[in-house]
Design a protein around this motif. Structure first.
Motif, short mmCIF file in Angstrom:
data_model
loop_
_atom_site.label_atom_id
_atom_site.label_comp_id
_atom_site.label_asym_id
_atom_site.label_seq_id
_atom_site.Cartn_x
_atom_site.Cartn_y
_atom_site.Cartn_z
N PRO A 1 0.81 -1.23 0.00
CA PRO A 1 0.00 0.00 0.00
C PRO A 1 0.84 1.27 0.00
N SER A 2 0.31 2.29 -0.64
CA SER A 2 1.05 3.53 -0.85
C SER A 2 1.18 4.35 0.44
N LYS B 1 0.71 7.71 8.94
CA LYS B 1 -0.69 7.31 8.86
C LYS B 1 -0.88 6.03 8.05
N SER B 2 -0.09 5.88 7.00
CA SER B 2 -0.25 4.73 6.10
C SER B 2 0.59 3.52 6.52
N GLN B 3 1.51 3.71 7.46
CA GLN B 3 2.44 2.66 7.84
C GLN B 3 1.78 1.37 8.32
N PRO B 4 0.72 1.43 9.13
CA PRO B 4 0.13 0.17 9.63
C PRO B 4 -0.27 -0.81 8.54
N LYS C 1 10.04 0.23 9.56
CA LYS C 1 9.52 -0.80 10.46
C LYS C 1 9.03 -2.04 9.72
N SER C 2 8.31 -1.84 8.61
CA SER C 2 7.73 -2.98 7.91
C SER C 2 8.79 -3.96 7.43
N LEU C 3 9.86 -3.45 6.88
CA LEU C 3 10.91 -4.31 6.33
C LEU C 3 11.91 -4.76 7.38
#
Length: 335
Positions: free
Chosen positions: A179-180, A187-190, A228-230
């Motif tokens: 997701p972008s 805001k979009s990180q989760p 965080k995601s990676l």
């Protein structure tokens, strides 16, 4: 072909080839090609934006130019020959992939296509191309992404392919487009963190069956290797510790990137491999920090201040005639 939410986790191979492939080195490329749409307004699809009647005036001449430019990039990306594996993002459908592999530059390699339609609200998918003289498809599937807290949000599936090369060298490939950052990074990180957790679970399933699984993860994650995601959730770290290794972490730390936004380079396109692809004594291997960003002068745009960015196809409704708003990334596999 198998369409399901979980992988076919049988690590035995189909009928082996009689001999090892002659190719001793090949590249793995990922490229977000910025909205590769045909010119046809298909009923039920959100593709009017890319038609001759739309404000963008997308037509056959522009479409053909983009196909040829993309093929030029892909076939020039390194010096070891035409890429063995190519991951793509922002693909409309199977038709544009057929047109791409039939371009003059790509047709001689007879690239095979792995693709499935995804539920993305923009109508864009990911895909994988492979050279049949090097790889053979065993199976593929899609891993759907479903947000329990936001069920109406539709994003790209993760594409998984299991490939055989030589007599018994198996590769597990995941192609992603997360997701972008719309609405801002925090805001979009989760949503990207959640997709990373889904992918990590699939990786753990493979490694539970065979700790020496050779895994390649590629894609536009809309996050950088240190995010965080990676780093924390997927656990793709630099070096040779752990089970997954980011091939572009060091390049990102040096300020390099694939996407230019408000004066800064972002390494949004990522390459990650499993431990065995760095340490195996047989079959395909690569080395740490081997990820590269590819660009040549003809792929670049330079503004009046001398700042360089990828030469994109469109900016809003304005046609710039470039190739993509991203640069591709790649690494080399050796036997």
């Amino acid at each position: 072909m198998m369409l399901a939410g979980s992988l076919l986790l049988i690590d035995s191979c189909s009928t082996p080839r009689k001999s090892e492939p002659k190719v001793k080195a090949t590249s793995v490329v990922f490229y977000n090609v910025e909205n590769l749409f045909d010119t046809i307004n298909n009923q039920g699809e959100r593709d009017f934006e890319f038609t001759p009647e739309s404000p963008k005036k997308w037509n056959s001449e522009r479409y053909t130019k983009k196909l040829n430019d993309i093929s030029h990039v892909l076939m020039d990306v390194d010096t070891v020959g035409e890429p063995g594996l190519i991951g793509l993002a922002e693909i409309e459908n199977q038709s544009v992939l057929n047109d791409l592999v039939r371009t003059k530059r790509m047709a001689p390699e007879k690239y095979q296509i792995i693709h499935e339609e995804s539920p993305d609200y923009r109508g864009i998918d990911v895909a994988l191309l492979y050279r049949p003289d090097i790889f053979k498809e065993i199976t593929h599937t899609v891993i759907g992404i479903h947000f329990k807290d936001d069920p109406d949000y539709h994003t790209r599936d993760i594409l998984y392919a299991k490939l055989l090369t030589g007599k018994h060298d198996t590769l597990h490939v995941f192609v992603n487009h997360w997701p972008s950052r719309l609405g801002g990074l925090e805001k979009s990180q989760p949503k990207r963190v959640f997709v990373a957790s889904v992918l990590r679970a699939q990786v753990d399933s493979l490694l539970a069956i065979n700790p020496r699984s050779k895994i390649i993860i590629m894609g536009d994650m809309n996050d950088e290797p240190e995010n965080k995601s990676l780093f924390d959730v997927l656990k793709a770290i630099p070096g040779t510790d752990g089970t997954l290794h980011s091939l572009l972490y060091q390049a990102s730390m040096k300020g390099k990137g694939t996407y230019y936004f408000r004066g800064n380079w972002n390494m949004l396109d990522n390459l990650v491999v499993s431990h065995d692809l760095l340490t195996a004594k047989n079959g395909w291997t690569t080395v740490p920090a081997s990820g590269m960003v590819f660009h040549e002068k003809w792929m670049e745009y330079h503004n009046k201040k001398g700042e360089m960015a990828p030469n994109r196809t469109y900016g809003g409704p304005n046609y710039y005639g470039g190739i993509s708003d991203h640069f591709p990334v790649y690494f080399i596999l050796h036997r």
